[in-house]
Scaffold this motif. Structure first.
Motif, short mmCIF file in Angstrom:
data_model
loop_
_atom_site.label_atom_id
_atom_site.label_comp_id
_atom_site.label_asym_id
_atom_site.label_seq_id
_atom_site.Cartn_x
_atom_site.Cartn_y
_atom_site.Cartn_z
N GLU A 94 0.63 -1.11 -0.04
CA GLU A 94 0.18 0.02 -0.03
C GLU A 94 0.87 1.31 0.09
OE1 GLU A 94 -3.86 1.75 2.49
OE2 GLU A 94 -2.63 0.10 3.49
N LYS A 144 2.96 0.77 -3.58
CA LYS A 144 2.54 0.67 -4.75
C LYS A 144 3.03 -0.23 -5.78
CE LYS A 144 -0.33 3.83 -3.51
NZ LYS A 144 -1.49 3.25 -2.99
N THR A 182 -1.96 6.93 1.03
CA THR A 182 -0.84 7.29 0.95
C THR A 182 -0.05 7.88 1.82
OG1 THR A 182 0.67 8.93 -0.49
CG2 THR A 182 -1.18 9.84 0.50
N ASP A 197 2.23 8.25 -2.67
CA ASP A 197 1.35 8.62 -3.83
C ASP A 197 1.26 9.83 -4.03
OD1 ASP A 197 -0.01 8.17 -6.14
OD2 ASP A 197 -1.17 6.70 -5.30
N THR A 220 5.12 8.98 -9.35
CA THR A 220 4.06 8.79 -8.14
C THR A 220 4.69 8.88 -6.82
OG1 THR A 220 2.99 7.28 -9.43
CG2 THR A 220 2.64 6.99 -7.16
#
Length: 290
Positions: free
Chosen positions: A27, A30, A217, A257, A277
């Motif tokens: 998470e 990514k 994020t 992110d 990202t």
């Protein structure tokens, strides 16, 4: 079955010390879970390419708080290098681009004389039309001027002394000096170094940071010495991170992110210089000399 390599062991220990599961790390970075497992086991054969091996290792190390450059240098024998074929393929594409650019340039050069001739003709026609209109209007203007002069001579308009005094008073009033404009803050376009972009903040004496999160994020803020200024963790959609970095005059923001996080400096949104990202954002407050 693959045995853990020294690099994989180091990364896994750092992950466990942070209390992250593989799902948590997926998470944050990514990166797909199967690639994270492959990095810990040293099974680089399932990676999409050697370039992604180094990139994923960097993101993994950053997420668990390890020094990337030291780690890559220490385990450079375990990490595969980028194949020469990938570099040669990118170089071979350059001549094709040059040919396309040269073709478009030659077409522009062929069309340019026609455009210049057309513009020249348009200018000549406009000049002829202007001179014709000016010549046609001259007699009427002379007659109008003569009639106005005759009328003024026959019926002079009396001057009101009160109005003259008022106009004199108005002209004698001092003109108020305009206050100098207050300097407005400016943020530089950003100096890029890999995943890190450095911005300079000037024209202000404060540095209030606000981060609005619209999706899950990782967010972290550290000072110049590397100390945590907020709780480094995964923030959920709708959460807002606020921190006053004026005293430090420095802030290093880590975004897992950046596509779901907006950074505001003194209520002004920061325009990212990179579209990647995961990125690091360094902001330095430029103190103005008194």
């Amino acid at each position: 079955m693959f045995l853990l390599t020294e690099l994989g062991t180091r990364l896994k220990e750092a992950r466990l010390s942070k209390g992250y599961s593989l799902d948590d790390l997926q998470e944050i970075t990514k990166i797909q879970k199967r690639y994270l497992v492959a990095i810990e086991e040293g099974n680089y054969s399932i990676m999409p390419g050697n370039f992604y091996v180094r990139a994923f290792i960097k993101q993994y190390a950053e997420a668990v708080g390890l020094e990337i450059e030291e780690l890559l240098e220490e385990f450079k024998q375990e990490i595969p290098n980028q194949p020469k074929e990938e570099v040669a393929q990118s170089i071979s594409q350059s001549p094709t681009r040059r040919k396309l650019n040269s073709r478009s340039t030659s077409r522009l050069l062929e069309t340019m004389p026609k455009i210049i001739v057309a513009l020249f003709i348009i200018v000549i026609l406009a000049a002829i039309w202007f001179l014709y209109q000016q010549k046609a209007n001259q007699p009427g203007e002379e007659e109008d001027t003569t009639s106005k002069v005759e009328y003024q001579q026959q019926e002079p308009t009396p001057v009101d002394p009160v109005e003259e005094e008022e106009s004199t008073d108005e002209t004698e009033q001092p003109v108020e000096e305009e206050e100098p404009e207050q300097p407005t803050q400016t943020i530089s376009s950003g100096a890029i170094d890999g995943e890190t972009t450095t911005y300079e903040l000037s024209g202000t004496d404060k540095m209030d940071i606000r981060i609005e999160v619209s999706g899950d994020t990782w967010v972290g803020i550290r000072d110049e010495a590397g100390s945590e200024q907020i709780e480094d963790r995964v923030y959920k959609s709708g959460e807002v991170v606020e921190f006053d970095a004026t005293a430090n005059a420095y802030a290093r923001i880590r975004l897992g992110d950046s596509t779901v996080a907006k950074v505001f400096i003194n209520d002004v949104e920061l325009q990212y210089a990179q579209s990647i990202t995961t990125q690091n954002i360094i902001i330095t407050l430029q103190q103005e000399e008194q």
